[in-house]
Design a protein around this motif. Structure first.
Motif, PDB file in Angstrom:
ATOM      1  N   CYS A 192      -9.489  -8.080  -0.588  1.00 21.21           N
ATOM      2  CA  CYS A 192      -8.311  -8.350   0.436  1.00 21.21           C
ATOM      3  C   CYS A 192      -6.979  -8.545  -0.048  1.00 21.21           C
ATOM      4  CB  CYS A 192      -8.758  -9.430   1.235  1.00 21.21           C
ATOM      5  SG  CYS A 192     -10.309  -8.888   2.038  1.00 21.21           S
ATOM      6  N   ILE A 193      -6.696  -9.346  -1.250  1.00 20.61           N
ATOM      7  CA  ILE A 193      -5.592  -9.792  -1.742  1.00 20.61           C
ATOM      8  C   ILE A 193      -4.889  -8.499  -2.295  1.00 20.61           C
ATOM      9  CG2 ILE A 193      -4.563 -11.082  -3.503  1.00 20.61           C
ATOM     10  CD1 ILE A 193      -6.818 -13.224  -3.176  1.00 20.61           C
ATOM     11  N   MET A 194      -5.715  -7.764  -2.903  1.00 15.60           N
ATOM     12  CA  MET A 194      -5.074  -6.409  -3.625  1.00 15.60           C
ATOM     13  C   MET A 194      -4.489  -5.432  -2.639  1.00 15.60           C
ATOM     14  SD  MET A 194      -4.948  -6.847  -6.792  1.00 15.60           S
ATOM     15  CE  MET A 194      -5.425  -7.546  -8.130  1.00 15.60           C
ATOM     16  N   SER A 195      -5.302  -5.461  -1.400  1.00 17.10           N
ATOM     17  CA  SER A 195      -4.904  -4.437  -0.177  1.00 17.10           C
ATOM     18  C   SER A 195      -3.584  -4.864   0.271  1.00 17.10           C
ATOM     19  CB  SER A 195      -6.062  -4.457   0.733  1.00 17.10           C
ATOM     20  OG  SER A 195      -7.172  -3.917   0.336  1.00 17.10           O
ATOM     21  N   GLY A 196      -3.449  -6.529   0.419  1.00 20.02           N
ATOM     22  CA  GLY A 196      -2.235  -6.776   0.864  1.00 20.02           C
ATOM     23  C   GLY A 196      -1.217  -6.564  -0.098  1.00 20.02           C
TER      24      GLY A 196
ATOM     25  N   SER B 236     -16.130 -13.272  -3.808  1.00 22.59           N
ATOM     26  CA  SER B 236     -15.128 -13.477  -4.557  1.00 22.59           C
ATOM     27  C   SER B 236     -14.507 -12.043  -4.792  1.00 22.59           C
ATOM     28  CB  SER B 236     -15.334 -14.328  -6.136  1.00 22.59           C
ATOM     29  OG  SER B 236     -16.360 -13.217  -6.801  1.00 22.59           O
ATOM     30  N   SER B 237     -15.311 -10.861  -5.157  1.00 21.05           N
ATOM     31  CA  SER B 237     -14.917  -9.840  -5.261  1.00 21.05           C
ATOM     32  C   SER B 237     -14.124  -9.181  -3.880  1.00 21.05           C
ATOM     33  CB  SER B 237     -16.274  -8.502  -5.532  1.00 21.05           C
ATOM     34  OG  SER B 237     -16.339  -9.026  -7.028  1.00 21.05           O
ATOM     35  N   LEU B 238     -14.940  -9.400  -2.937  1.00 21.84           N
ATOM     36  CA  LEU B 238     -14.289  -9.201  -1.634  1.00 21.84           C
ATOM     37  C   LEU B 238     -12.996  -9.810  -1.320  1.00 21.84           C
ATOM     38  CD1 LEU B 238     -15.123  -7.059   0.897  1.00 21.84           C
ATOM     39  CD2 LEU B 238     -16.100  -9.233   1.967  1.00 21.84           C
ATOM     40  N   ASN B 239     -12.952 -10.864  -1.638  1.00 20.79           N
ATOM     41  CA  ASN B 239     -11.656 -11.771  -1.290  1.00 20.79           C
ATOM     42  C   ASN B 239     -10.531 -11.128  -2.324  1.00 20.79           C
ATOM     43  OD1 ASN B 239     -12.723 -13.581   0.227  1.00 20.79           O
ATOM     44  ND2 ASN B 239     -13.038 -15.090  -1.217  1.00 20.79           N
ATOM     45  N   PHE B 240     -11.032 -10.720  -3.622  1.00 14.83           N
ATOM     46  CA  PHE B 240      -9.913 -10.173  -4.543  1.00 14.83           C
ATOM     47  C   PHE B 240      -9.350  -8.803  -3.715  1.00 14.83           C
ATOM     48  CE2 PHE B 240     -11.305 -12.700  -8.201  1.00 14.83           C
ATOM     49  CZ  PHE B 240      -9.940 -13.080  -8.458  1.00 14.83           C
TER      50      PHE B 240
ATOM     51  N   ILE C  80      -1.932   1.070  -9.434  1.00 15.32           N
ATOM     52  CA  ILE C  80      -2.815   0.175 -10.188  1.00 15.32           C
ATOM     53  C   ILE C  80      -3.328  -0.805  -9.378  1.00 15.32           C
ATOM     54  CG2 ILE C  80      -2.480  -2.059 -11.893  1.00 15.32           C
ATOM     55  CD1 ILE C  80      -0.009  -0.087 -13.324  1.00 15.32           C
ATOM     56  N   ILE C  81      -2.584  -1.071  -8.320  1.00 12.77           N
ATOM     57  CA  ILE C  81      -3.190  -2.174  -7.493  1.00 12.77           C
ATOM     58  C   ILE C  81      -4.244  -1.478  -6.563  1.00 12.77           C
ATOM     59  CG2 ILE C  81      -2.533  -3.774  -5.340  1.00 12.77           C
ATOM     60  CD1 ILE C  81       0.132  -3.989  -7.090  1.00 12.77           C
ATOM     61  N   ALA C  82      -3.890  -0.451  -6.170  1.00 13.70           N
ATOM     62  CA  ALA C  82      -5.050   0.364  -5.500  1.00 13.70           C
ATOM     63  C   ALA C  82      -6.247   0.703  -6.269  1.00 13.70           C
ATOM     64  CB  ALA C  82      -4.664   1.658  -4.956  1.00 13.70           C
ATOM     65  N   SER C  83      -6.235   0.887  -7.600  1.00 18.90           N
ATOM     66  CA  SER C  83      -7.471   1.041  -8.297  1.00 18.90           C
ATOM     67  C   SER C  83      -8.241  -0.148  -8.352  1.00 18.90           C
ATOM     68  CB  SER C  83      -7.054   1.666  -9.741  1.00 18.90           C
ATOM     69  OG  SER C  83      -6.511   2.966  -9.497  1.00 18.90           O
ATOM     70  N   ALA C  84      -7.257  -1.101  -8.676  1.00 18.52           N
ATOM     71  CA  ALA C  84      -7.935  -2.605  -8.662  1.00 18.52           C
ATOM     72  C   ALA C  84      -8.535  -3.034  -7.579  1.00 18.52           C
ATOM     73  CB  ALA C  84      -6.854  -3.678  -9.192  1.00 18.52           C
TER      74      ALA C  84
ATOM     75  N   PHE D 174      -0.900  -4.350  -2.150  1.00 19.41           N
ATOM     76  CA  PHE D 174      -0.799  -2.666  -2.200  1.00 19.41           C
ATOM     77  C   PHE D 174       0.188  -2.420  -0.997  1.00 19.41           C
ATOM     78  CE2 PHE D 174      -2.126   1.456  -0.335  1.00 19.41           C
ATOM     79  CZ  PHE D 174      -1.558   2.115  -1.493  1.00 19.41           C
ATOM     80  N   ALA D 175       0.129  -3.067   0.209  1.00 22.39           N
ATOM     81  CA  ALA D 175       0.743  -2.658   1.270  1.00 22.39           C
ATOM     82  C   ALA D 175       2.439  -3.008   0.924  1.00 22.39           C
ATOM     83  CB  ALA D 175       0.035  -3.341   2.589  1.00 22.39           C
ATOM     84  N   LEU D 176       2.590  -4.208   0.381  1.00 22.60           N
ATOM     85  CA  LEU D 176       3.745  -4.616   0.185  1.00 22.60           C
ATOM     86  C   LEU D 176       4.414  -3.819  -0.927  1.00 22.60           C
ATOM     87  CD1 LEU D 176       3.277  -8.611  -0.203  1.00 22.60           C
ATOM     88  CD2 LEU D 176       4.420  -7.246   1.592  1.00 22.60           C
ATOM     89  N   THR D 177       3.605  -3.289  -2.038  1.00 27.80           N
ATOM     90  CA  THR D 177       4.446  -2.237  -2.887  1.00 27.80           C
ATOM     91  C   THR D 177       4.722  -1.032  -2.354  1.00 27.80           C
ATOM     92  OG1 THR D 177       2.201  -1.748  -3.718  1.00 27.80           O
ATOM     93  CG2 THR D 177       3.219  -3.363  -4.817  1.00 27.80           C
ATOM     94  N   ILE D 178       4.050  -0.593  -1.361  1.00 22.20           N
ATOM     95  CA  ILE D 178       4.449   0.726  -0.629  1.00 22.20           C
ATOM     96  C   ILE D 178       5.680   0.354   0.122  1.00 22.20           C
ATOM     97  CG2 ILE D 178       3.492   2.106   1.191  1.00 22.20           C
ATOM     98  CD1 ILE D 178       2.117   2.622  -1.396  1.00 22.20           C
ATOM     99  N   ILE D 179       5.750  -0.531   0.970  1.00 22.21           N
ATOM    100  CA  ILE D 179       6.996  -0.967   1.736  1.00 22.21           C
ATOM    101  C   ILE D 179       7.986  -0.978   0.616  1.00 22.21           C
ATOM    102  CG2 ILE D 179       8.082  -2.660   2.851  1.00 22.21           C
ATOM    103  CD1 ILE D 179       5.212  -3.421   4.056  1.00 22.21           C
ATOM    104  N   ALA D 180       8.189  -1.775  -0.456  1.00 21.16           N
ATOM    105  CA  ALA D 180       8.899  -1.824  -1.495  1.00 21.16           C
ATOM    106  C   ALA D 180       9.273  -0.232  -2.071  1.00 21.16           C
ATOM    107  CB  ALA D 180       8.559  -2.671  -2.709  1.00 21.16           C
ATOM    108  N   ALA D 181       8.489   0.571  -2.155  1.00 20.75           N
ATOM    109  CA  ALA D 181       9.061   1.793  -2.736  1.00 20.75           C
ATOM    110  C   ALA D 181       9.547   2.423  -1.656  1.00 20.75           C
ATOM    111  CB  ALA D 181       7.405   2.530  -2.912  1.00 20.75           C
ATOM    112  N   ILE D 182       9.182   2.356  -0.270  1.00 17.29           N
ATOM    113  CA  ILE D 182       9.805   3.271   0.694  1.00 17.29           C
ATOM    114  C   ILE D 182      11.284   2.426   0.599  1.00 17.29           C
ATOM    115  CG2 ILE D 182      10.004   3.199   3.004  1.00 17.29           C
ATOM    116  CD1 ILE D 182       6.828   3.457   3.187  1.00 17.29           C
ATOM    117  N   CYS D 183      11.672   1.204   0.721  1.00 13.41           N
ATOM    118  CA  CYS D 183      12.710   0.703   0.687  1.00 13.41           C
ATOM    119  C   CYS D 183      13.724   1.169  -0.828  1.00 13.41           C
ATOM    120  CB  CYS D 183      12.880  -0.737   0.473  1.00 13.41           C
ATOM    121  SG  CYS D 183      12.258  -1.598   2.022  1.00 13.41           S
ATOM    122  N   LEU D 184      12.979   1.299  -1.744  1.00  9.97           N
ATOM    123  CA  LEU D 184      13.978   1.564  -2.782  1.00  9.97           C
ATOM    124  C   LEU D 184      14.151   3.227  -2.672  1.00  9.97           C
ATOM    125  CD1 LEU D 184      12.005   0.124  -5.780  1.00  9.97           C
ATOM    126  CD2 LEU D 184      14.407  -0.178  -5.314  1.00  9.97           C
TER     127      LEU D 184
END
Length: 173
Positions: free
Chosen positions: A11-15, A5-9, A80-84, A17-27
């Motif tokens: 993977c979800i957090m990594s995805g 379950s931790s490994l699943n979390f 925050i997401i990267a730390s989680a 994180f990638a979306l927030t980086i894309i959002a930061a670049i767009c902003l």
């Protein structure tokens, strides 16, 4: 079970994180486009005004201010997401949630939540000063992030106590 379950979390957090980086670049791109739309200098006063598509300088400055606040909030949210994600990966590798490493991740996330409660509003206020667009300055605190900070601080204390009990249990065996 906890490893999977931790490994699943993770993977979800990594995805996310990638979306927030894309959002930061767009902003960030939006800030650049808004800030450097059509620059013009007033010939009579020598004042520099930023306009875009015949909008007033104040409207463009306000938009840029909020974009800057959004970029900063997105960057802190990414941290925050990267730390989680790192915390869940550590739990997945160790198989134990009650470790000092987990406690440090929870404390880091809680401090980042407190920073995210204060920093975006502060950056918008500073950008308003730079763009000279506000008649008065306001400073808002996002109490949702403050509540998450308090909850995570309490969870950090609980996990710290659990880590101490886990260490005592390991030493007695």
């Amino acid at each position: 079970s906890i490893k999977k379950s931790s490994l699943n979390f993770y993977c979800i957090m990594s995805g996310i994180f990638a979306l927030t980086i894309i959002a930061a670049i767009c902003l960030f791109v939006a800030v650049i486009i808004i800030s450097y739309g059509n620059s013009m200098t007033d010939l009579y006063t020598g004042d520099f005004h930023i306009t875009y598509n015949n909008n007033s300088p104040a409207r463009v400055g306000n938009a840029a201010s909020f974009c800057i606040g959004g970029v900063i909030e997105t960057i802190v949210l990414s941290a925050i997401i990267a730390s989680a994600a790192k915390m869940f990966l550590t739990i997945s590798r160790n198989g134990l949630p009650f470790t000092e490493k987990t406690v440090s991740y929870i404390r880091r996330i809680s401090v980042l939540c407190l920073i995210n409660a204060l920093l975006p509003s502060l950056s918008i206020t500073i950008a308003d000063i730079i763009f000279n667009t506000a008649d008065h300055f306001t400073f808002n605190i996002d109490f949702g992030y403050v509540a998450v900070f308090l909850i995570l601080a309490a969870v950090g204390k609980i996990v710290s106590y659990g880590a101490m009990l886990q260490q005592e249990s390991d030493e007695t065996l």
